[in-house]
Design an enzyme around this catalytic site. Structure first.
Site, PDB file in Angstrom:
ATOM      1  N   ASP A  75       0.822  -1.215   0.000  1.00  0.00           N
ATOM      2  CA  ASP A  75       0.000   0.000   0.000  1.00  0.00           C
ATOM      3  C   ASP A  75       0.856   1.265   0.000  1.00  0.00           C
ATOM      4  O   ASP A  75       2.017   1.263   0.370  1.00  0.00           O
ATOM      5  CB  ASP A  75      -0.928   0.010   1.217  1.00  0.00           C
ATOM      6  CG  ASP A  75      -0.166  -0.028   2.532  1.00  0.00           C
ATOM      7  OD1 ASP A  75       0.836  -0.768   2.605  1.00  0.00           O
ATOM      8  OD2 ASP A  75      -0.555   0.673   3.477  1.00  0.00           O
ATOM      9  N   GLU A  76       0.233   2.333  -0.455  1.00  0.00           N
ATOM     10  CA  GLU A  76       0.732   3.696  -0.327  1.00  0.00           C
ATOM     11  C   GLU A  76       2.154   3.881  -0.852  1.00  0.00           C
ATOM     12  O   GLU A  76       2.964   4.600  -0.279  1.00  0.00           O
ATOM     13  CB  GLU A  76       0.618   4.167   1.135  1.00  0.00           C
ATOM     14  CG  GLU A  76      -0.822   4.201   1.598  1.00  0.00           C
ATOM     15  CD  GLU A  76      -0.991   4.558   3.065  1.00  0.00           C
ATOM     16  OE1 GLU A  76      -2.005   5.185   3.396  1.00  0.00           O
ATOM     17  OE2 GLU A  76      -0.122   4.193   3.872  1.00  0.00           O
ATOM     18  N   ASN A  77       2.447   3.205  -1.943  1.00  0.00           N
ATOM     19  CA  ASN A  77       3.714   3.437  -2.631  1.00  0.00           C
ATOM     20  C   ASN A  77       3.485   4.532  -3.660  1.00  0.00           C
ATOM     21  O   ASN A  77       2.847   4.309  -4.685  1.00  0.00           O
ATOM     22  CB  ASN A  77       4.191   2.155  -3.319  1.00  0.00           C
ATOM     23  CG  ASN A  77       5.381   2.413  -4.239  1.00  0.00           C
ATOM     24  OD1 ASN A  77       6.141   3.352  -4.026  1.00  0.00           O
ATOM     25  ND2 ASN A  77       5.510   1.593  -5.266  1.00  0.00           N
TER      26      ASN A  77
END
Length: 433
Positions: A75-77
């Site tokens: 997530d959230e890359n």
């Protein structure tokens, strides 16, 4: 109890690259973060050193954790380091990888082989879900029911976490009405089978050993019933009735979600006399969603010993008060209900008077001193309301508008805490036309 590890990658990688900068997507230097947030450090998916490290790592972790699933995060890359790295960009061009989503899918497929080699099923967050993702990867959705439905339509299995984030301090009633398969789902019967269930998520930025139980329980019991029950088991009032019983039973098992609150309050005043504080925290709650980050900035090293840490979701007296107001409005008030209202308001007024010097003279409570004044004002406004109801008086619009304006000010967070009775008081005023 099943323990399924999550090793977040390729983003959320600061801890990885502090010790292994050679697999980072930028040269660094790196240090462990002590602030909340999403940061740039990302593993380099084009560097073979990355996989030489991760392959034996996953083999070792697979031996330690017997559960069938292993979570790789994903997530959230935001891909900032990938965009700025000429070698990574050249690799993408050479291999026909058109964007960062495809590059992350390339990385995930490499990791999938390591997990399969060790007999594990890969799980990851929404961000790893792409059109060409292998069907044997499980998706955990923080984005919501529609995102999870897309997963099922494409042929992957998934679970829901959106709606079950207990660290966001929402009431049990909010979680209880969220179903991984809502009543209006358009999924076919076969697609619905791919929705495996859900998971309550508890992130630990704002918890300590003293407060962790109060953040997990009792709301997780309500989420468990939601996930274990049919969709038509949805009576919120009855859920709360039974949840109060469960709370006592959990305490008997040794959990500290109830008793530690008194300990935290005693420490704040350095005194055994905490009745006024108990009254206050029975009708206030910590701010919700991600407001705490903005309202009361702290680092990961800050002590979690403030009034906000003693306060809990589902403030008990606020829930009783709000239910009483709903009953009064529905029944156009009974004398017994009015008298009960007056007992609430009298207690708030007197408690506010008691708390004001306590807050002004105590450094640990000084940030919350306005709450004492607001509590006294709530009591005084409430007593006026009760008198009007009791005697059948009429009220001019100017009076009503002035009181609503006061209530709007009281409703604003102070010390990252919010009164949970204000909207009900506004409803009472609205009945006075």
């Amino acid at each position: 109890i099943r323990v399924m590890p999550e090793f977040d990658m390729p983003g959320h990688a600061t801890a990885w690259v502090v010790s292994h900068p050679e697999i980072a997507s930028a040269p660094g230097p790196y240090k462990i973060e002590r602030q909340p947030g999403i940061f740039d450090p990302t593993l380099d998916p084009t560097n073979e050193k990355t996989y030489k490290l991760l392959e034996p790592f996953f083999a070792e972790m697979a031996a330690l954790f017997p559960d069938a699933y292993m979570h790789i995060g994903g997530d959230e890359n935001e891909g900032k380091q990938w965009n700025a790295n000429p070698k990574i960009q050249a690799f993408m061009k050479k291999n026909g990888i058109k964007d960062n989503h495809e590059l992350q899918t390339y990385f995930n497929k490499r990791i999938l082989k390591f997990l399969q080699k060790n007999g594990k099923i890969m799980m990851g967050w929404d961000e790893i879900f792409q059109p060409d993702i292998p069907k044997n990867i499980v998706i955990q959705s923080w984005r919501g029911q529609e995102a999870l439905a897309k997963v099922a339509r494409q042929g992957n299995t998934g679970i829901l976490s959106n709606g079950y984030y207990i660290d966001l301090m929402q009431p049990a009633s909010d979680h209880y009405v969220v179903d991984p398969l809502p009543a209006n789902t358009t999924l076919t019967a076969e697609e619905q089978k791919r929705v495996l269930g859900g998971e309550a998520t508890m992130w630990s930025e704002w918890v300590s050993p003293e407060t962790i139980d109060s953040r997990i329980w009792t709301r997780t019991a309500a989420i468990a019933e939601r996930l274990w029950s049919s969709r038509d088991v949805n009576d919120v009032d009855d859920m709360y009735r039974r949840l109060d019983v469960i709370s006592l039973q959990l305490e008997e098992l040794g959990l500290t979600h109830r008793k530690n609150q008194a300990m935290l309050l005693r420490r704040l005043v350095n005194d055994n006399y905490i009745e006024p504080l108990k009254t206050l925290v029975s009708i206030v709650e910590p701010v919700k969603i991600y407001q705490r980050y903005q309202q009361r900035p702290q680092s990961m090293l800050s002590p979690l010993t403030g009034l906000i840490d003693a306060a809990q979701a589902d403030a008990p007296k606020a829930r009783i008060f709000n239910k009483l107001v709903g009953k009064m409005i529905a029944n156009k008030s009974h004398l017994a209900d009015i008298l009960l209202l007056k007992s609430f308001f009298t207690e708030w007024k007197n408690t506010g008077v008691q708390l004001t010097p306590m807050f002004e003279n105590n450094p640990a409570l000084f940030e919350a001193k306005q709450l004492a004044i607001d509590l006294q004002n709530l009591g005084e406004i409430g007593l006026e309301i009760a008198d009007i109801f009791e005697n059948g008086k009429t009220t001019p619009a100017e009076w009503r508008n002035a009181k609503v304006k006061m209530l709007d000010e009281i409703a604003k967070p102070k010390a990252a805490l919010e009164f949970q009775v204000v909207e009900s008081m506004k409803k009472l005023i609205a009945e006075m036309k």
